[in-house]
Motif scaffolding. Structure first.
Motif, PDB file in Angstrom:
ATOM      1  N   ARG A 228       0.843  -1.188   0.000  1.00  0.00           N
ATOM      2  CA  ARG A 228       0.000   0.000   0.000  1.00  0.00           C
ATOM      3  C   ARG A 228       0.879   1.240   0.000  1.00  0.00           C
ATOM      4  O   ARG A 228       2.043   1.195   0.403  1.00  0.00           O
ATOM      5  N   ILE A 229       0.290   2.357  -0.435  1.00  0.00           N
ATOM      6  CA  ILE A 229       1.095   3.560  -0.595  1.00  0.00           C
ATOM      7  C   ILE A 229       1.557   4.114   0.746  1.00  0.00           C
ATOM      8  O   ILE A 229       2.550   4.833   0.801  1.00  0.00           O
ATOM      9  N   GLY A 230       0.868   3.784   1.850  1.00  0.00           N
ATOM     10  CA  GLY A 230       1.306   4.224   3.158  1.00  0.00           C
ATOM     11  C   GLY A 230       2.585   3.569   3.629  1.00  0.00           C
ATOM     12  O   GLY A 230       3.151   3.963   4.652  1.00  0.00           O
ATOM     13  N   ASN A 231       3.059   2.561   2.890  1.00  0.00           N
ATOM     14  CA  ASN A 231       4.320   1.896   3.192  1.00  0.00           C
ATOM     15  C   ASN A 231       5.398   2.235   2.174  1.00  0.00           C
ATOM     16  O   ASN A 231       6.348   1.473   1.977  1.00  0.00           O
ATOM     17  N   VAL A 232       5.235   3.372   1.511  1.00  0.00           N
ATOM     18  CA  VAL A 232       6.206   3.822   0.513  1.00  0.00           C
ATOM     19  C   VAL A 232       6.591   5.265   0.815  1.00  0.00           C
ATOM     20  O   VAL A 232       5.739   6.091   1.155  1.00  0.00           O
ATOM     21  N   ILE A 233       7.877   5.563   0.698  1.00  0.00           N
ATOM     22  CA  ILE A 233       8.365   6.939   0.779  1.00  0.00           C
ATOM     23  C   ILE A 233       8.563   7.433  -0.651  1.00  0.00           C
ATOM     24  O   ILE A 233       9.166   6.732  -1.478  1.00  0.00           O
ATOM     25  N   TYR A 234       8.040   8.625  -0.923  1.00  0.00           N
ATOM     26  CA  TYR A 234       8.083   9.183  -2.276  1.00  0.00           C
ATOM     27  C   TYR A 234       8.878  10.484  -2.297  1.00  0.00           C
ATOM     28  O   TYR A 234       8.896  11.233  -1.319  1.00  0.00           O
ATOM     29  N   ARG A 235       9.516  10.723  -3.447  1.00  0.00           N
ATOM     30  CA  ARG A 235      10.046  12.048  -3.781  1.00  0.00           C
ATOM     31  C   ARG A 235       9.587  12.360  -5.188  1.00  0.00           C
ATOM     32  O   ARG A 235       9.791  11.547  -6.103  1.00  0.00           O
ATOM     33  N   ASP A 236       9.015  13.524  -5.355  1.00  0.00           N
ATOM     34  CA  ASP A 236       8.480  13.925  -6.651  1.00  0.00           C
ATOM     35  C   ASP A 236       7.556  12.843  -7.203  1.00  0.00           C
ATOM     36  O   ASP A 236       7.603  12.497  -8.378  1.00  0.00           O
ATOM     37  N   PHE A 237       6.723  12.261  -6.321  1.00  0.00           N
ATOM     38  CA  PHE A 237       5.708  11.266  -6.680  1.00  0.00           C
ATOM     39  C   PHE A 237       6.305   9.961  -7.214  1.00  0.00           C
ATOM     40  O   PHE A 237       5.624   9.185  -7.863  1.00  0.00           O
ATOM     41  N   THR A 238       7.568   9.737  -6.890  1.00  0.00           N
ATOM     42  CA  THR A 238       8.263   8.525  -7.314  1.00  0.00           C
ATOM     43  C   THR A 238       8.746   7.766  -6.084  1.00  0.00           C
ATOM     44  O   THR A 238       9.305   8.374  -5.162  1.00  0.00           O
ATOM     45  N   PRO A 239       8.541   6.441  -6.016  1.00  0.00           N
ATOM     46  CA  PRO A 239       8.982   5.684  -4.837  1.00  0.00           C
ATOM     47  C   PRO A 239      10.503   5.709  -4.680  1.00  0.00           C
ATOM     48  O   PRO A 239      11.248   5.473  -5.629  1.00  0.00           O
ATOM     49  N   VAL A 240      10.949   6.010  -3.454  1.00  0.00           N
ATOM     50  CA  VAL A 240      12.378   5.955  -3.145  1.00  0.00           C
ATOM     51  C   VAL A 240      12.675   4.977  -2.020  1.00  0.00           C
ATOM     52  O   VAL A 240      13.840   4.668  -1.759  1.00  0.00           O
ATOM     53  N   ALA A 241      11.642   4.471  -1.346  1.00  0.00           N
ATOM     54  CA  ALA A 241      11.843   3.467  -0.299  1.00  0.00           C
ATOM     55  C   ALA A 241      10.553   2.691  -0.089  1.00  0.00           C
ATOM     56  O   ALA A 241       9.485   3.292   0.087  1.00  0.00           O
ATOM     57  N   VAL A 242      10.664   1.376  -0.127  1.00  0.00           N
ATOM     58  CA  VAL A 242       9.525   0.479   0.086  1.00  0.00           C
ATOM     59  C   VAL A 242       9.703  -0.176   1.451  1.00  0.00           C
ATOM     60  O   VAL A 242      10.721  -0.815   1.707  1.00  0.00           O
ATOM     61  N   LEU A 243       8.694  -0.030   2.313  1.00  0.00           N
ATOM     62  CA  LEU A 243       8.821  -0.388   3.727  1.00  0.00           C
ATOM     63  C   LEU A 243       7.912  -1.562   4.095  1.00  0.00           C
ATOM     64  O   LEU A 243       7.024  -1.937   3.345  1.00  0.00           O
TER      65      LEU A 243
END
Length: 353
Positions: A228-243
């Motif tokens: 889910r998106i709540g487990n992803v860190i984004y920069r400029d709407f792009t995933p940079v870390a999957v948690l």
């Protein structure tokens, strides 16, 4: 879900002192630990602690993931942090997933009172659970094209993970896999989480699954689990870390796809119940499945089944979380046990078609 739920009985000062002693011993040099804190917007299962460590001119911004203490009424019966640590490394190496860099794993419960692992902290933005991103904030206010870019790139994480090939020797703790094994594990989890308490709406959902079992569940892949998106860190709407890999499993691709779709529906339904529009054009089934098909060539199947299963799985978890709130005196036990499930109305609607 308007205020943070209590997830820990450990004090930050105690964690600071014990982290300092543990890391100094681990590295063999004095280590200064600062900025010890907990996240406030996301995460209801494992305990998460932020801190900064400095030694020998080096400075690391870190995240520790701890198995919860027994008195904290854990969401899950066990926390295999070794497997989470290993899967994070495998996802980075074999699937190119931007998971945070794992740093240290500590199996001994003595240093912090429980096993834990430490990974790098990645800066960026996370769509919050509290208050849900559907109520407002950076994602809600984004241009539709940016939201779609975030959606498509997040579906791309699933495509890359599912298309990567892992051997059973690399994933021994996840078992042989398969839809039947996964559902039976959820039945066992329901019994553990709620004991003699019966929650009729969840039991009706289990019966519905049996009556609508797929004729061919399809092949198995490594599933993220809490996709889910709540487990992803984004920069400029792009995933940079999957948690958060604690729900990782071997099973059909649709487990992840349906979870991603349903978890947005969960927040969207809460938002609409409050009379707000939310994000009705976001994470729609047809759009998610179309993007996934374009990326992988796989046609998602039996999505009604898998979305019901996602609603059931989330219902078991949320009922357990609500009972933890009751344990800590944050909420009274409802007269109707179905009311432990925040989205009971959604499940009831799905049950009636």
């Amino acid at each position: 879900m308007t205020e943070p739920m209590r997830t820990s009985t450990r004090h930050l000062q105690e964690l600071h002192d014990r982290l300092t002693a543990w890391l100094s011993g681990r590295l063999g040099v004095p280590v200064e630990v600062t900025e010890v804190a907990r996240p406030s917007a996301n995460g209801l299962s494992s305990e998460t602690v932020f801190f900064t460590a400095a030694w020998d001119g080096r400075r690391e911004h870190c995240v520790a993931r701890l198995a919860p203490a027994g008195e904290a009424v854990p969401v899950f019966p066990s926390y295999d942090l070794r497997t989470q640590f290993d899967i994070t490394r495998l996802a980075r190496r074999k699937a190119g997933i931007p998971a945070p860099r794992p740093l240290w794993f500590e199996p001994d419960p003595a240093p912090l009172g429980t096993p834990f692992f430490v990974m790098e902290r990645v800066d960026g933005e996370v769509p919050p659970d509290v208050m849900p991103y559907t109520f407002g904030g950076w994602l809600h206010e984004a241009a539709p094209a940016d939201r779609r870019r975030l959606q498509d790139s997040t579906v791309g994480i699933l495509a890359a993970l599912h298309d990567a090939r892992f051997t059973q020797e690399e994933l021994p703790a996840l078992g042989a896999g398969g839809l039947r094994e996964h559902v039976e594990a959820q039945r066992a989890y329901y019994e553990w989480a709620h004991g003699k308490l019966r929650i009729p709406v969840l039991e009706r959902a289990f019966d519905w699954l049996e009556a609508h079992w797929p004729g061919d569940p399809g092949g198995d892949v490594l599933c993220w689990g809490d996709a889910r998106i709540g487990n992803v860190i984004y920069r400029d709407f792009t995933p940079v870390a999957v948690l958060d890999w604690e729900m990782a499993a071997v099973g059909p691709r649709e487990l992840d796809l349906a979870w991603m779709i349903f978890l947005h529906r969960f927040f969207q339904d809460l938002t609409e119940a409050m009379g707000l529009p939310g994000l009705p054009d976001f994470m729609r089934r047809d759009d998610v499945c179309r993007t996934y098909r374009e990326l992988t060539g796989h046609e998602p199947r039996d999505m009604e089944f898998h979305e019901m299963y996602a609603a059931l799985r989330h219902g078991i978890i949320m009922a357990r979380v609500w009972r933890r709130r009751i344990h800590f005196g944050e909420q009274a036990m409802p007269d109707d046990p179905d009311d432990l499930v925040m989205h009971r109305a959604t499940i009831e609607e799905m049950l009636t078609g």
